[in-house]
Design an enzyme around this catalytic site. Structure first.
Site, PDB file in Angstrom:
ATOM      1  N   ARG A 291      41.620  45.810  41.253  1.00  0.00           N
ATOM      2  CA  ARG A 291      40.877  45.123  42.174  1.00  0.00           C
ATOM      3  C   ARG A 291      40.132  46.256  43.074  1.00  0.00           C
ATOM      4  O   ARG A 291      38.668  46.241  42.844  1.00  0.00           O
ATOM      5  CB  ARG A 291      40.398  43.890  42.919  1.00  0.00           C
ATOM      6  CG  ARG A 291      40.564  42.408  41.363  1.00  0.00           C
ATOM      7  CD  ARG A 291      40.462  40.769  42.062  1.00  0.00           C
ATOM      8  NE  ARG A 291      40.540  40.348  41.409  1.00  0.00           N
ATOM      9  CZ  ARG A 291      39.863  39.148  41.127  1.00  0.00           C
ATOM     10  NH1 ARG A 291      40.508  38.344  42.456  1.00  0.00           N
ATOM     11  NH2 ARG A 291      39.592  38.179  40.220  1.00  0.00           N
TER      12      ARG A 291
ATOM     13  N   GLY B 192      37.355  32.639  37.168  1.00  0.00           N
ATOM     14  CA  GLY B 192      36.654  31.766  36.877  1.00  0.00           C
ATOM     15  C   GLY B 192      35.321  32.076  37.000  1.00  0.00           C
ATOM     16  O   GLY B 192      34.219  31.862  36.119  1.00  0.00           O
TER      17      GLY B 192
ATOM     18  N   GLY C 275      41.104  35.135  33.470  1.00  0.00           N
ATOM     19  CA  GLY C 275      43.300  35.255  33.691  1.00  0.00           C
ATOM     20  C   GLY C 275      43.827  36.004  32.617  1.00  0.00           C
ATOM     21  O   GLY C 275      44.153  36.752  32.896  1.00  0.00           O
TER      22      GLY C 275
HETATM   23  C1  3PG Z   1      39.223  35.797  42.095  1.00  0.00           C
HETATM   24  O1  3PG Z   1      40.335  35.855  42.095  1.00  0.00           O
HETATM   25  O2  3PG Z   1      38.842  35.106  40.473  1.00  0.00           O
HETATM   26  C2  3PG Z   1      38.020  35.414  42.750  1.00  0.00           C
HETATM   27  O3  3PG Z   1      38.315  36.089  43.583  1.00  0.00           O
HETATM   28  C3  3PG Z   1      37.267  34.172  43.256  1.00  0.00           C
HETATM   29  O4  3PG Z   1      38.331  32.949  44.141  1.00  0.00           O
HETATM   30  P1  3PG Z   1      38.160  31.955  44.584  1.00  0.00           P
HETATM   31  O5  3PG Z   1      38.544  31.038  42.751  1.00  0.00           O
HETATM   32  O6  3PG Z   1      39.582  31.539  45.397  1.00  0.00           O
HETATM   33  O7  3PG Z   1      36.912  31.788  45.003  1.00  0.00           O
END
Ligand code: 3PG
Ligand code: MG
Length: 398
Positions: free
Chosen positions: A39, A379, A356
């Site tokens: 990232r 997400g 993921g």
């Molecule tokens: C992630 O790691 O998917 C993003 O940085 C968003 O983080 P969060 O799900 O805690 O909002």
């Protein structure tokens, strides 16, 4: 080419400006060490470009999910890593608003870079509180969002600020949105989607959306067992959500109505236990032994997946086809991933992957660099696949 529905850095006049840049620095960390810097690497081009053009870069990011200020969730250790990646010093302020932030911003010269402390130390961030948005907005003249992976959150630093200041997409956000548009919004057809992973329950909305958008849907991983069970076949001791049989059937029916072919496994690699190196055997999907569990798709299934990839011009991939984290049950995922990578390299396929485990699976297969685009979003990528609006993206388009 039609113009992007959002402004990019090409339209921003950056010299001498204070530029609030939302990045995703939510990197995995163990004992204070960053275990995967992907990232950080992804946001380097945007930071470099703004700094090189004489902008004053003020990085905004969240880290973890703290409830209030928590030193364990400080971004301070990340500042050093960002500095190494961009090849220049990165200043750090102990708070993202108020005096510490204002002083640090005032000290910036053109081309300097500053990272502000975790935005989630303030409750106003997740509440998208207008007062907190105003506090942040005071610090900058322009806003750049380069954090697609946080764009499913309607938070102050991802959504509110885009409405408070002139807003632009960073280079990574821009690349992500262009890739996603090629994946589902305006794809070359036919489109095949591969969806795997353990559970149907986490991907119902996603599957229901995809069957209306793609020409063929490959279902793999543990969730395929639920579908196979729904078609009336025995799945032995395989992981499944048998209570979701009706949901699976509804998705199959919806696919039929929408003319989307559903491709389920025709064979499975089975073992008595979920263990690396477990003795295993491949059975036809109508002959899964009662005392064993399916841990991967078999070679005939892989052939069908590869044939579907050959028929397609576009591939959207989320989730592994088997228990790829334990050998030899990684083979189905690895074989299909390599095939997709090969087709992409030959110029025959646009391949977009994300979510993921998917990135880990493609890295494991050694092909992440050969896909057209691999999203680092978890997400946000899933919500995009579900067809949901992403507040952080919508605010850039407004
Ligand atoms: C992630 O790691 O998917 C993003 O940085 C968003 O983080 P969060 O799900 O805690 O909002
Ligand atoms: Mg997360």
């Amino acid at each position: 080419m039609t113009a992007a529905p959002f402004k990019t850095l090409d339209q921003a006049s950056l010299k001498g400006q204070r530029v609030l840049v939302r990045v995703d620095l939510n990197v995995p960390m163990e004992n204070g060490r960053i275990t995967d810097a992907t990232r950080i690497e992804r946001v380097v081009p945007t930071i470099r470009e703004i700094a090189d053009k004489g902008g004053r870069v003020i990085l905004l990011a969240h880290f973890g999910r703290p409830k209030g200020r928590d030193p364990k969730e400080s971004l301070k250790p990340v500042a050093e890593a960002v500095s190494q990646h961009i090849g220049q010093p990165v200043a750090f302020a102990d708070d993202c608003v108020g005096e510490p932030a204002q002083k640090a911003v005032a000290a910036l010269k053109d081309g300097d870079v500053l990272l502000l402390e975790n935005t989630r130390f303030h409750a106003g961030e997740e509440k998208n509180d207008p007062a907190f948005v105003a506090e942040l907005a005071k610090l900058g003249d322009l806003y750049v969002n380069d954090a697609f992976s946080a764009a499913h959150r309607a938070h102050a630093s991802t959504e509110g600020l885009a409405r408070a200041l002139p807003a632009f997409a960073g280079r990574t956000m821009q690349a992500e949105l262009e890739a996603l548009s090629k994946g589902l919004e305006a794809p070359a057809r036919p489109v095949v989607a591969i969806v795997g992973g353990a559970k149907v329950s986490t991907k119902i909305d996603l599957l229901e959306n995809l069957v209306t958008k793609v020409d063929a849907l490959v279902i793999g991983g543990g969730m395929a067992n639920t579908f196979v069970h729904a078609t009336g076949l025995g799945i032995g001791k395989s992981l499944a959500e048998k209570d979701l049989a009706a949901t699976a059937q509804r998705i199959i029916d919806k696919a039929r109505e929408a003319n989307c072919a559903i491709i389920l496994p025709v064979d499975g690699v089975c073992a008595y236990e979920f263990k690396a190196g477990a003795a295993n055997h491949t059975y036809g999907i109508d002959a899964i032994p009662e005392d064993q569990m399916i841990l991967d798709v078999g070679s005939q299934s892989v052939e069908r997946v590869n044939a579907a990839i050959n028929d397609a011009k576009t591939l959207v991939w989320n989730g592994p086809l088997g228990a790829f984290e334990i050998a030899p049950f990684d083979q189905g995922t690895v074989a299909a991933a390599r095939h997709a990578a090969q087709r992409t390299k030959e110029g025959k396929l646009v391949s977009v992957a994300g979510g993921g485990d998917t990135v880990a699976a493609l890295n494991h297969a050694g092909v992440a660099d050969d896909f057209t685009y691999v999203s680092t979003a978890g997400g946000a990528f899933l919500e995009w696949l579900e067809g949901k609006p992403l507040p952080g993206v919508d605010a850039l388009k407004a």
